[in-house]
Design a protein around this motif. Structure first.
Motif, PDB file in Angstrom:
ATOM      1  N   VAL A 127      -2.191  53.356 -12.034  1.00  0.00           N
ATOM      2  CA  VAL A 127      -2.842  53.393 -13.339  1.00  0.00           C
ATOM      3  C   VAL A 127      -4.195  54.066 -13.127  1.00  0.00           C
ATOM      4  O   VAL A 127      -5.006  53.606 -12.321  1.00  0.00           O
ATOM      5  N   TYR A 128      -4.434  55.161 -13.837  1.00  0.00           N
ATOM      6  CA  TYR A 128      -5.672  55.920 -13.671  1.00  0.00           C
ATOM      7  C   TYR A 128      -6.663  55.528 -14.763  1.00  0.00           C
ATOM      8  O   TYR A 128      -6.285  55.350 -15.925  1.00  0.00           O
ATOM      9  N   ARG A 129      -7.924  55.401 -14.355  1.00  0.00           N
ATOM     10  CA  ARG A 129      -8.987  55.073 -15.306  1.00  0.00           C
ATOM     11  C   ARG A 129     -10.157  56.022 -15.102  1.00  0.00           C
ATOM     12  O   ARG A 129     -10.553  56.292 -13.968  1.00  0.00           O
ATOM     13  N   LEU A 158      -0.405  67.201 -19.369  1.00  0.00           N
ATOM     14  CA  LEU A 158      -1.687  67.891 -19.250  1.00  0.00           C
ATOM     15  C   LEU A 158      -2.807  66.887 -18.967  1.00  0.00           C
ATOM     16  O   LEU A 158      -3.635  67.095 -18.068  1.00  0.00           O
ATOM     17  N   LEU A 159      -2.818  65.781 -19.709  1.00  0.00           N
ATOM     18  CA  LEU A 159      -3.858  64.780 -19.492  1.00  0.00           C
ATOM     19  C   LEU A 159      -3.724  64.136 -18.115  1.00  0.00           C
ATOM     20  O   LEU A 159      -4.735  63.869 -17.433  1.00  0.00           O
ATOM     21  N   GLU A 160      -2.493  63.889 -17.665  1.00  0.00           N
ATOM     22  CA  GLU A 160      -2.293  63.289 -16.334  1.00  0.00           C
ATOM     23  C   GLU A 160      -2.857  64.190 -15.243  1.00  0.00           C
ATOM     24  O   GLU A 160      -3.437  63.711 -14.260  1.00  0.00           O
ATOM     25  N   LEU A 161      -2.695  65.499 -15.404  1.00  0.00           N
ATOM     26  CA  LEU A 161      -3.270  66.426 -14.430  1.00  0.00           C
ATOM     27  C   LEU A 161      -4.787  66.263 -14.366  1.00  0.00           C
ATOM     28  O   LEU A 161      -5.375  66.235 -13.271  1.00  0.00           O
ATOM     29  N   PHE A 162      -5.425  66.116 -15.509  1.00  0.00           N
ATOM     30  CA  PHE A 162      -6.879  65.953 -15.528  1.00  0.00           C
ATOM     31  C   PHE A 162      -7.311  64.634 -14.889  1.00  0.00           C
ATOM     32  O   PHE A 162      -8.265  64.589 -14.097  1.00  0.00           O
ATOM     33  N   VAL A 163      -6.625  63.538 -15.218  1.00  0.00           N
ATOM     34  CA  VAL A 163      -7.070  62.239 -14.689  1.00  0.00           C
ATOM     35  C   VAL A 163      -6.779  62.097 -13.200  1.00  0.00           C
ATOM     36  O   VAL A 163      -7.413  61.292 -12.512  1.00  0.00           O
ATOM     37  N   ARG A 164      -5.825  62.871 -12.712  1.00  0.00           N
ATOM     38  CA  ARG A 164      -5.587  62.872 -11.256  1.00  0.00           C
ATOM     39  C   ARG A 164      -6.657  63.664 -10.515  1.00  0.00           C
ATOM     40  O   ARG A 164      -6.801  63.521  -9.300  1.00  0.00           O
ATOM     41  N   HIS A 165      -7.397  64.494 -11.230  1.00  0.00           N
ATOM     42  CA  HIS A 165      -8.438  65.323 -10.615  1.00  0.00           C
ATOM     43  C   HIS A 165      -9.724  65.253 -11.431  1.00  0.00           C
ATOM     44  O   HIS A 165     -10.206  66.262 -11.947  1.00  0.00           O
ATOM     45  N   PRO A 166     -10.296  64.051 -11.582  1.00  0.00           N
ATOM     46  CA  PRO A 166     -11.499  63.919 -12.405  1.00  0.00           C
ATOM     47  C   PRO A 166     -12.678  64.666 -11.795  1.00  0.00           C
ATOM     48  O   PRO A 166     -12.815  64.746 -10.564  1.00  0.00           O
ATOM     49  N   LYS A 167     -13.505  65.237 -12.666  1.00  0.00           N
ATOM     50  CA  LYS A 167     -14.726  65.957 -12.278  1.00  0.00           C
ATOM     51  C   LYS A 167     -14.441  67.219 -11.466  1.00  0.00           C
ATOM     52  O   LYS A 167     -15.348  67.813 -10.899  1.00  0.00           O
ATOM     53  N   GLU A 173      -5.015  79.131 -14.336  1.00  0.00           N
ATOM     54  CA  GLU A 173      -3.832  79.413 -13.514  1.00  0.00           C
ATOM     55  C   GLU A 173      -3.257  78.137 -12.899  1.00  0.00           C
ATOM     56  O   GLU A 173      -2.039  77.935 -12.886  1.00  0.00           O
ATOM     57  N   VAL A 174      -4.133  77.273 -12.394  1.00  0.00           N
ATOM     58  CA  VAL A 174      -3.675  76.007 -11.811  1.00  0.00           C
ATOM     59  C   VAL A 174      -3.014  75.133 -12.876  1.00  0.00           C
ATOM     60  O   VAL A 174      -1.950  74.537 -12.643  1.00  0.00           O
ATOM     61  N   ILE A 175      -3.626  75.059 -14.056  1.00  0.00           N
ATOM     62  CA  ILE A 175      -3.063  74.220 -15.118  1.00  0.00           C
ATOM     63  C   ILE A 175      -1.703  74.739 -15.564  1.00  0.00           C
ATOM     64  O   ILE A 175      -0.744  73.973 -15.711  1.00  0.00           O
ATOM     65  N   HIS A 212     -13.935  69.097 -21.023  1.00  0.00           N
ATOM     66  CA  HIS A 212     -14.938  70.116 -21.316  1.00  0.00           C
ATOM     67  C   HIS A 212     -14.479  71.494 -20.833  1.00  0.00           C
ATOM     68  O   HIS A 212     -13.761  71.607 -19.833  1.00  0.00           O
ATOM     69  N   THR A 213     -14.921  72.510 -21.546  1.00  0.00           N
ATOM     70  CA  THR A 213     -14.609  73.895 -21.199  1.00  0.00           C
ATOM     71  C   THR A 213     -15.615  74.424 -20.180  1.00  0.00           C
ATOM     72  O   THR A 213     -16.820  74.216 -20.323  1.00  0.00           O
ATOM     73  N   VAL A 214     -15.096  75.049 -19.138  1.00  0.00           N
ATOM     74  CA  VAL A 214     -15.944  75.771 -18.190  1.00  0.00           C
ATOM     75  C   VAL A 214     -15.678  77.244 -18.452  1.00  0.00           C
ATOM     76  O   VAL A 214     -14.620  77.776 -18.060  1.00  0.00           O
ATOM     77  N   ARG A 215     -16.567  77.899 -19.139  1.00  0.00           N
ATOM     78  CA  ARG A 215     -16.317  79.252 -19.652  1.00  0.00           C
ATOM     79  C   ARG A 215     -15.956  80.225 -18.523  1.00  0.00           C
ATOM     80  O   ARG A 215     -16.607  80.274 -17.490  1.00  0.00           O
ATOM     81  N   GLY A 216     -14.905  80.979 -18.787  1.00  0.00           N
ATOM     82  CA  GLY A 216     -14.451  81.974 -17.840  1.00  0.00           C
ATOM     83  C   GLY A 216     -13.671  81.417 -16.665  1.00  0.00           C
ATOM     84  O   GLY A 216     -13.204  82.181 -15.815  1.00  0.00           O
ATOM     85  N   VAL A 217     -13.514  80.088 -16.605  1.00  0.00           N
ATOM     86  CA  VAL A 217     -12.816  79.472 -15.460  1.00  0.00           C
ATOM     87  C   VAL A 217     -11.644  78.605 -15.928  1.00  0.00           C
ATOM     88  O   VAL A 217     -10.492  78.852 -15.614  1.00  0.00           O
ATOM     89  N   GLY A 218     -11.952  77.532 -16.663  1.00  0.00           N
ATOM     90  CA  GLY A 218     -10.900  76.604 -17.071  1.00  0.00           C
ATOM     91  C   GLY A 218     -11.486  75.386 -17.751  1.00  0.00           C
ATOM     92  O   GLY A 218     -12.366  75.507 -18.608  1.00  0.00           O
ATOM     93  N   TYR A 219     -11.048  74.191 -17.308  1.00  0.00           N
ATOM     94  CA  TYR A 219     -11.471  72.947 -17.959  1.00  0.00           C
ATOM     95  C   TYR A 219     -11.725  71.884 -16.911  1.00  0.00           C
ATOM     96  O   TYR A 219     -11.228  71.946 -15.774  1.00  0.00           O
ATOM     97  N   VAL A 220     -12.466  70.838 -17.322  1.00  0.00           N
ATOM     98  CA  VAL A 220     -12.806  69.754 -16.403  1.00  0.00           C
ATOM     99  C   VAL A 220     -12.886  68.442 -17.180  1.00  0.00           C
ATOM    100  O   VAL A 220     -13.317  68.417 -18.335  1.00  0.00           O
ATOM    101  N   LEU A 221     -12.444  67.365 -16.534  1.00  0.00           N
ATOM    102  CA  LEU A 221     -12.576  66.016 -17.107  1.00  0.00           C
ATOM    103  C   LEU A 221     -13.836  65.392 -16.524  1.00  0.00           C
ATOM    104  O   LEU A 221     -13.909  65.100 -15.329  1.00  0.00           O
ATOM    105  N   ARG A 222     -14.846  65.191 -17.373  1.00  0.00           N
ATOM    106  CA  ARG A 222     -16.084  64.563 -16.931  1.00  0.00           C
ATOM    107  C   ARG A 222     -16.812  63.991 -18.142  1.00  0.00           C
ATOM    108  O   ARG A 222     -16.472  64.296 -19.281  1.00  0.00           O
ATOM    109  N   GLU A 223     -17.831  63.185 -17.877  1.00  0.00           N
ATOM    110  CA  GLU A 223     -18.527  62.519 -18.969  1.00  0.00           C
ATOM    111  C   GLU A 223     -19.442  63.464 -19.725  1.00  0.00           C
ATOM    112  O   GLU A 223     -19.518  63.413 -20.949  1.00  0.00           O
TER     113      GLU A 223
END
Length: 225
Positions: A127-129, A158-167, A173-175, A212-223
């Motif tokens: 269970v990811y938090r 898609l969300l599971e990929l983000f929570v497995r790799h927070p921050k 391409e990876v997504i 959050h969007t990282v312009r020109g790169v991709g996305y990141v899960l962070r506060e």
């Protein structure tokens, strides 16, 4: 909680060796030097695994094994000097899960104990938090604080990929590779569409943004942005 192992062995030197070695590995260890005492211990303190000698005074290991097996499904590792194929078959038929011939290598015995314990342990379902976001991979249930979030199959992946790799910044391409399994091409906006869907659902209760969007790169899960 540490696993409890019961050793039933009448050879004092072997019994002490196993007791010290297993305690050092972090197990809770009970010992008995005859079959009846071992059965009583197994009844009073349910073991997670039994290391059982075949040649015991009074009630032999085969009878002990049979009684343990009829009373439950505790893993049993039998130790014995009997090394013929017929002996092995007899021990396994009595209910033993594994069989090790004396003299044995201590590292091998410890490895076999770990293997037997793994077989009987329930599969760990993570269970990811992250902050107030919870994703249960067993039930595929997602919540934000106490609010359940209903996602489609692809949104969940898609969300599971983000929570497995927070921050961690994930490139487009990876997504695409992890979630869709192939390259959509540089002009495809399917990822942006799904990110928008996810944000709408995760923020519908007024919660702060996590993807959050990282312009020109991709996305990141962070506060923070």
């Amino acid at each position: 909680m540490n696993e409890r192992i019961l050793i039933i062995e009448d050879d004092h030197s072997i019994l002490k060796l196993l007791q010290r070695s297993l305690a050092y590995e972090g197990y809770i260890v009970d010992t008995a030097s005859d079959g009846r005492s071992g059965l009583n211990l197994a009844r009073d303190h349910q073991p997670d695994l039994v290391v059982l000698d075949w040649m015991l005074p009074g009630m032999d290991g085969l009878e002990v094994c049979h009684r343990l097996r009829t009373g439950g499904d505790v893993p049993i590792l039998m130790l014995t000097a009997k090394d013929t194929i017929q002996d092995r078959v007899q021990g396994l038929d009595a209910g033993a899960d594994d069989y090790l011939v004396k003299p044995f290598n201590l590292d091998e015995l410890l490895a076999r104990i770990r293997a037997l314990l793994r077989r009987t342990q329930p599969e760990h379902i993570p269970v990811y938090r992250f902050v107030d976001l919870t994703l249960d991979t067993g039930s595929r249930q997602v919540s934000r604080a106490e609010r359940l979030v209903s996602l489609t199959h692809k949104e969940y992946e898609l969300l599971e990929l983000f929570v497995r790799h927070p921050k961690q910044v994930l490139t487009r391409e990876v997504i695409f590779d992890r979630v869709w399994g192939y390259d959509f091409g540089g002009e495809s906006n399917v990822l942006e569409v799904y990110i928008r869907y996810l944000r709408q659902k995760l923020e519908s209760g007024g919660e702060p943004r996590l993807i959050h969007t990282v312009r020109g790169v991709g996305y990141v899960l962070r506060e923070n942005p």
